[in-house]
Design an enzyme around this catalytic site. Structure first.
Site, PDB file in Angstrom:
ATOM      1  CD  GLU A 481      53.504 -42.737   9.797  1.00 22.12           C
ATOM      2  OE1 GLU A 481      53.121 -41.739   9.160  1.00 22.12           O
ATOM      3  OE2 GLU A 481      52.924 -43.842   9.738  1.00 22.12           O
ATOM      4  CD  GLU A 512      50.044 -45.116   8.932  1.00 23.55           C
ATOM      5  OE1 GLU A 512      50.416 -43.968   8.642  1.00 23.55           O
ATOM      6  OE2 GLU A 512      50.272 -46.113   8.206  1.00 23.55           O
ATOM      7  CD  GLN A 534      52.816 -37.462   9.683  1.00 24.26           C
ATOM      8  OE1 GLN A 534      52.740 -37.462   8.457  1.00 24.26           O
ATOM      9  NE2 GLN A 534      53.967 -37.579  10.319  1.00 24.26           N
ATOM     10  CG  ASP A 537      42.084 -38.327   6.407  1.00 25.86           C
ATOM     11  OD1 ASP A 537      41.003 -38.372   5.811  1.00 25.86           O
ATOM     12  OD2 ASP A 537      42.537 -37.284   6.904  1.00 25.86           O
ATOM     13  CB  ILE A 539      43.110 -43.736  12.407  1.00 23.56           C
ATOM     14  CG1 ILE A 539      43.271 -44.476  13.744  1.00 23.56           C
ATOM     15  CG2 ILE A 539      41.639 -43.707  12.005  1.00 23.56           C
ATOM     16  CD1 ILE A 539      42.634 -43.749  14.921  1.00 23.56           C
ATOM     17  CG  HIS A 579      46.628 -34.564   4.469  1.00 19.58           C
ATOM     18  ND1 HIS A 579      46.788 -35.043   3.197  1.00 19.58           N
ATOM     19  CD2 HIS A 579      47.742 -34.910   5.146  1.00 19.58           C
ATOM     20  CE1 HIS A 579      47.960 -35.641   3.098  1.00 19.58           C
ATOM     21  NE2 HIS A 579      48.561 -35.579   4.262  1.00 19.58           N
TER      22      HIS A 579
END
Length: 790
Positions: A481, A512, A534, A537, A539, A579
């Protein structure tokens, strides 16, 4: 369709069905543990096999035994070997008994871990049980053909013939309810990859009928919006009855041609299929199917309908078919017997060896003779022993005679040690790459700095290093992304899409799971993909695919398949619940089989990429989210310097206490160590760098021998990565022997970090926390020298 091809196909269908019938009986007799078979799906799989070419890949599920037989990759003996869990890769080439029957694969690697020529064989990626779990990888298998066709410099005769290969997916109708299916379908339609998606529809998901599974009870109906037209790309969609052999042959040939020549994805919805023996050996479908449904299934059994068509088309006589059917029953029965003998005979010989040793012990034993003979007689009485029975008997006897020192006991101890070691390997080998291609064997090459080395943002180090890697390795590509046009959200790839093209530096949608799948599939076909997630978290979206598919791939194929992809992500210290996560314990517990690397800065991260691309092992690299704008020196040997894997680094020498950490938190630890110096505490600071594998040289325990105290600082929750690190140091490295104080951890709070600088300070370890924790440890050992502050 010729008579010979038709009768050949019919014979394979008969063989497959007879295997299913006898397989169920083997489970119910106790010779096998569980069975899940492809009965009722034979005829459409024959049609798929006819359209399947050398170089093609299958990504399917546990009903495709007929297909595997039809492409010549699976025999009757293989079928029963898998059912019995025969732990021999020659007997069960799909997994050496590691997966339950019905999970299929071919060998992409030889016994030495070298690539076979995938274009000269028909390929099947290794199945997993998780419903729809095969879908993300399917996308990557198809995308590889697109890359090989569109990017000439990536071409390799071992892996592709100008991108002409098709990836064929199979799935049950109920499993299309899973999110993995829809995410993959959407991505394939956007990307226009050569994928043929086959849905075997028998109207049920175990006991749950289609009306509870799928809107309109039809996956092809609800996917009509994906149908391509003159103005829009999309899927080609076919619907065909699963008992109609000539229509199936025609449909699959047409679908394969469209995908192969034009790189257009195709959905084949194969309807009106049956499941004659129910879902599996665990239950009976008579419990949930009506008498009318059962009668219909008997009438529309695909093998029966194919037989009727053969007779109607005068391709064979009734007597010829009766003779063929009788021959097949005999062949399958004989194959089953051979597989059973091949499985049981070595184990019986192993038992006999142990029994002989036990008899020698009995002739010399002074005590516990009754107990020993009872164990021996129980072992001998087992009609079909397994290795658990044998080794357990030997270990039990050792409890009674272990203190004795006669020749028979010595023989038992030696035999048991060898047998345990050899047998354990059968079930544990190949979790990681086990030859020289494992990147742990790649030696460190330090970054080179000169008087003219520039101080640059950390992201620039990454960018320049990626530039060097793309120039060095034409088969490396990266995608994620915001990865392409803007060069990732932190601009570590700035300008590289323009330089290397949209196929090698690519933007993808917010998905993802299929980003991970793209990486797995392309890596299985010889490319070296870097899949970007990106934020760390996020993942978690792809964790099932990472854990169940990627992490177990090398292991579950007994080292015959690999997917050396790299997952690039960023995390740790930032601000806000979504994040700033550090779910390292989650990753460590679920991703054994994948290396987990945690560089403290971008130079270290770049070195990890350089090391991994010289090896052949999947890995996750977690860059420090708050490190992209910090200044670092730009090395002059870009693309060449290498951060060693499994090696810790001591970044500050000390004598009083060992502080162990990694990633962004290490900067806080280092600052705290400087503050501690002012109060007479000389801390040694160690950067773990690599969590999986962990400190292969046991350097941390060497530090404990000097300092005798240990604190692990981690921004994961309590009991997460810190518990893992402690177990490695204390138990594996025996570090407890050298401690004068209790080993301790300092972790984040058990909640997600709150937003803002204050949220970070009160949620995760900070400099003050580290200082006070270390000071308290030193106070306990010497309260006079280090008096309490508060």
């Amino acid at each position: 369709m010729s008579r010979n091809n038709t009768l050949k196909d019919y014979k394979i269908a008969l063989i497959s069905r007879e295997c299913s019938v006898l397989g169920r009986a083997e489970v119910h007799s106790g010779k096998a543990k569980f069975g899940i078979f492809g009965d009722g799906k034979e005829v459409p799989q024959l049609a798929m096999a006819r359209a399947f070419k050398d170089g093609d890949f299958r990504s399917g599920y546990y009903r495709d035994q007929t297909f595997m037989m039809a492409i010549g990759a699976f025999s009757v003996e293989n079928f029963f070997a898998g059912l019995y869990a025969h732990a021999d890769i020659e007997a069960d080439p799909t997994s050496a008994g590691r997966q339950m029957g019905g999970h299929f694969s071919t060998h992409s690697l030889d016994e030495n871990g070298n690539w076979n020529n995938l274009t000269k064989q028909k390929n099947s990626s290794s199945d997993i049980s998780c419903t729809a779990g095969q879908m993300p990888r399917l996308l990557g298998l198809a995308q590889a053909s697109k890359i090989y066709r569109e990017v000439p410099e990536t071409r390799n005769s071992l892996f592709s013939n100008n991108g002409n290969e098709v990836a064929w997916g199979t799935i049950g109708n109920a499993s299309t309810s899973e999110g993995h299916f829809f995410e993959t379908i959407n991505a394939a339609g956007v990307m226009q990859v050569p994928m043929v998606m086959c849905v075997w529809d028998d109207a049920y998901g175990i006991s749950v009928p289609a009306k509870y599974q799928t809107t309109k009870e039809s996956i092809s109906e609800i996917l009509k919006g994906f149908q391509r037209d003159k103005n829009h790309d999309g899927f080609e969609i076919f619907v065909v009855n699963g008992w109609d052999y000539p229509a199936l042959i025609e449909t699959f040939e047409k679908a394969g041609k469209i995908a192969r020549e034009n790189h257009i994805p195709v959905l084949i919805h194969v309807t009106e299929l049956t499941q004659p023996q129910g879902h599996s050996t665990s239950g009976s479908h008579e419990r949930y199917k009506s008498k009318e449904r059962l009668a219909w299934e008997k009438e529309f059994d695909c093998n029966r309908k194919m037989r009727e068509w053969i007779l109607e088309s005068k391709l064979a006589t009734e007597q010829e078919l009766l003779d063929l059917e009788a021959q097949v029953k005999k062949e399958v029965l004989e194959g089953k017997k051979r597989a059973w003998q091949a499985y049981t005979l070595p184990i019986k010989n192993e038992r006999n060896t142990l029994v002989k040793i036990i008899d020698d012990i009995c002739s010399q034993a002074n005590n516990n003779l009754h107990e020993i003979k009872t164990i021996r007689d129980n072992l001998v009485s087992i009609s079909y022993p397994i290795r658990k029975d044998i080794v357990s008997a030997g270990r039990k006897i050792l409890r009674y005679v272990g203190a004795e020192n006669n020749s028979a006991v010595v023989s038992l101890k030696k035999w048991l040690a060898v047998y345990m070691a050899e047998t354990q390997v059968r079930y544990s080998k190949y979790l990681y790459t086990e030859n020289e291609q494992n990147p742990v064997f790649i030696k460190e090459v330090p970054p080179v700095f000169t008087e003219n080395s520039q101080q640059v943002d950390g992201r620039v180090v990454l960018r320049e290093n990626f530039d060097a890697l793309f120039a060095k390795y034409p088969n490396v590509l990266i995608f994620g992304e915001d990865t392409g046009a803007i060069g990732d959200v932190n601009q570590g790839l700035e300008g590289l899409q323009k330089k290397y093209g949209e196929s090698r530096v690519a933007d993808v949608g917010i998905r993802e799971t299929t980003i991970i799948g793209q990486g797995i599939g392309m890596a299985m076909r010889g490319l070296r993909p870097i899949a970007e997630i990106q934020y760390l978290d996020y993942i978690l979206y792809g964790l099932q695919t990472l854990s169940d598919d990627l992490a177990s791939l090398h292991y579950r194929t007994f080292g015959r398949q690999t997917a050396p992809m790299i997952i690039r992500t960023r995390g740790h210290r930032l601000e806000g619940i979504w994040h700033s996560g550090s779910p390292m314990g989650t990753l460590l517990h679920t991703l054994r089989g994948v290396y987990i690397l945690t560089p403290r800065n971008m130079t270290k991260a770049a070195g990890f990429y350089n090391t991994l691309l010289e090896g052949n092992q999947p890995a996750v690299v977690i860059e420090c989210l708050n490190g992209y704008r910090l200044k670092e020196e730009l090395p002059s040997n870009l693309g060449e310097f290498k951060t060693p894997i499994g090696v810790v680094e001591t970044i500050k020498e000390g004598e009083d206490i060992t502080l162990v950490s990694y990633g962004s938190t290490l900067r806080i630890v280092s600052q705290a160590a400087e503050e501690l110096e002012r109060f007479g505490i000389n801390a040694e600071v160690i950067d773990v760098q690599s969590l999986l594998p962990f400190d292969l040289q046991y350097n941390i325990v060497k530090s404990l021998i000097k300092t005798n105290r240990l604190l692990v600082i981690d921004e994961d929750v309590s009991g997460g990565a810190s518990a893992y690190i402690l177990q490695k140091i204390l138990e594996e490295q025996n570090g407890y022997r050298y401690l004068d104080s209790a080993p301790q951890t300092l972790t984040a709070k058990d909640h997600r970090p709150a937003y803002g600088t204050d949220g970070d300070y009160f949620s995760k370890p900070n400099i003050d926390d580290v200082f006070e924790k270390v000071y308290d440890i030193m106070h306990e050992s010497n309260p006079v020298k280090y008096p309490k502050f508060r």
